[in-house]
Write an enzyme that holds these catalytic residues in place. Structure first.
Site, PDB file in Angstrom:
ATOM      1  N   HIS A  60      30.998  43.929  40.606  1.00 14.02           N
ATOM      2  CA  HIS A  60      31.364  42.640  40.005  1.00 14.02           C
ATOM      3  C   HIS A  60      31.848  41.653  41.064  1.00 14.02           C
ATOM      4  O   HIS A  60      32.521  42.011  42.023  1.00 14.02           O
ATOM      5  CB  HIS A  60      32.385  42.808  38.880  1.00 14.02           C
ATOM      6  N   ASP A 168      38.865  44.020  45.339  1.00 10.21           N
ATOM      7  CA  ASP A 168      38.380  44.405  44.018  1.00 10.21           C
ATOM      8  C   ASP A 168      37.663  43.165  43.459  1.00 10.21           C
ATOM      9  O   ASP A 168      38.331  42.252  42.974  1.00 10.21           O
ATOM     10  CB  ASP A 168      39.551  44.826  43.126  1.00 10.21           C
ATOM     11  N   GLU A 196      34.063  40.558  34.960  1.00  6.18           N
ATOM     12  CA  GLU A 196      34.544  41.926  34.764  1.00  6.18           C
ATOM     13  C   GLU A 196      36.037  41.946  34.484  1.00  6.18           C
ATOM     14  O   GLU A 196      36.520  42.732  33.650  1.00  6.18           O
ATOM     15  CB  GLU A 196      34.228  42.766  36.014  1.00  6.18           C
ATOM     16  N   GLU A 197      36.788  41.094  35.172  1.00  4.22           N
ATOM     17  CA  GLU A 197      38.249  41.115  35.075  1.00  4.22           C
ATOM     18  C   GLU A 197      38.777  40.638  33.725  1.00  4.22           C
ATOM     19  O   GLU A 197      39.952  40.807  33.424  1.00  4.22           O
ATOM     20  CB  GLU A 197      38.860  40.257  36.190  1.00  4.22           C
ATOM     21  N   HIS A 308      44.810  43.979  42.598  1.00  4.97           N
ATOM     22  CA  HIS A 308      45.163  42.899  41.672  1.00  4.97           C
ATOM     23  C   HIS A 308      46.383  42.106  42.153  1.00  4.97           C
ATOM     24  O   HIS A 308      47.256  41.744  41.362  1.00  4.97           O
ATOM     25  CB  HIS A 308      45.400  43.431  40.263  1.00  4.97           C
TER      26      HIS A 308
END
Length: 348
Positions: A60, A168, A196-197, A308
């Site tokens: 992603h 990420d 995606e998140e 994150h």
């Protein structure tokens, strides 16, 4: 280094244009065709060979960030996170909004009452300061709905570590890009997915449209090998121990037979690996494996510390070994394999 470029380019959920264009330009010489679907996924067809399985690789593009929701009369910016961000990691972080530099502020400790000092700051107590004096001045540069991005510079750190933002899942995007530069004797398609998140949205569209026989998700995952956490129980993964194979998370229960075959292959090729020891979180596999009649799916992850947040750490050797493992899997898939066989194997 390509990973540096991918890390420093901005692109949160719903605003992936810049990172998508960067990746598309990078892979253009190595794939037969690319196109962008209606939700914004970048789809790249590497090879299409008749009578061979269609394999989908995904990573992603979007990163966690902040969205401006209010401009106060004093010229400060209130915001909400895009994706899962712990407010406790935000204080004093530098950010950039629409080309304007800012810093995330909060009431100084000198002004806090004793009770306030004993509690973690909440999102509502934070704001972005761009140095303006009024709402009118701030409105010249920033508007509601603008995204604020962390400004972390990518660099090497310590012994074989790499530091950057958005690892990420820009580390997965990097690995997928490197895989597309190699040659495989099967039908291979890649999906650099969006959103995606905020709910695995791009993957759902891509999986349904492409309908592959088999899929591998390339992801950056949590690594928490810290002194105050119990080893094995809370670390989930460890930097330097190789790619992490997912067994279970909140969105997917992975096929034990597929996992065992990858383990056997990794051992045969002497590729270091580890298991993702945790069931929290999820990734694009959650939507891919339940698409249509079901798609056999694996998730191969690069451990990332401080996921994150404004900055993460990865191990360069883990990235290299993940590339080795994905390449080995793709080369081991037999042409005549029927993925619908319950007791069949995907590997030679």
């Amino acid at each position: 280094m390509l990973l540096k470029t991918l890390s420093e380019v901005n692109g949160t959920s719903g605003a992936e244009k810049e990172i998508r264009n960067t990746i598309r330009s990078e892979i253009a010489l190595w794939v037969e065709s690319t196109f962008i679907d209606k939700i914004g996924n970048l789809i790249a067809h590497k090879t299409e060979i008749k009578n061979t399985p269609k394999v989908l690789l995904t990573a992603h593009m979007d990163e966690v960030a902040l969205m401006v929701t209010e401009i106060t009369s004093e010229g400060f910016l209130n915001f909400r996170p895009v994706g899962g961000i712990d407010p406790r990691v935000l204080v004093s972080k530098p950010v950039k909004i629409s080309g304007v530099n800012g810093v995330i502020g909060a009431k100084a400790i000198h002004l806090q009452k004793m009770q306030e000092r004993q509690q973690a700051l909440k999102l509502e107590q934070l704001y972005i300061d761009i140095g303006s004096k009024s709402k009118e001045e701030t409105s010249k540069y920033v508007k509601l709905g603008d995204y604020a991005y962390f400004t972390t510079e990518f660099e090497s750190l310590g012994h074989g570590l790499l530091k950057g933002k958005a690892l990420d899942d820009r580390v997965g995007c990097y690995i997928l890009t490197e895989i597309l530069k190699k040659t495989f004797d099967l039908s291979l398609v890649a999906a650099f997915t969006v959103q995606e998140e905020v709910g695995l949205r791009g993957a759902k569209v891509a999986a349904y449209h492409l309908n592959p026989d088999f899929a591998i998700v390339l992801e950056g995952t949590v690594s928490a090998e810290m002194a105050h956490l119990e080893e094995e129980e809370d670390w989930v993964t460890e930097l330097g121990k190789g790619p992490a194979i997912s067994i279970l998370d909140q969105t997917t229960l992975y096929n034990p037979q597929l996992i065992q075959q990858v383990v056997n292959l990794a051992n045969h090729k002497k590729i270091p690996f580890q298991f993702r020891r945790g069931s929290s979180g999820g990734n694009d596999a959650g939507k891919i494996h339940i698409s249509r009649e079901g798609i056999p799916t694996l998730s191969i992850n690069v451990p990332c510390r401080y996921i994150h947040s404004g900055v993460s750490l990865v191990n360069k050797a883990d990235i290299e070994n993940t590339i080795r493992l994905i390449e080995a899997i793709l080369k081991a898939i037999p042409h005549d394999y029927n993925f619908g066989q319950e007791n069949g194997g995907i590997l030679k």
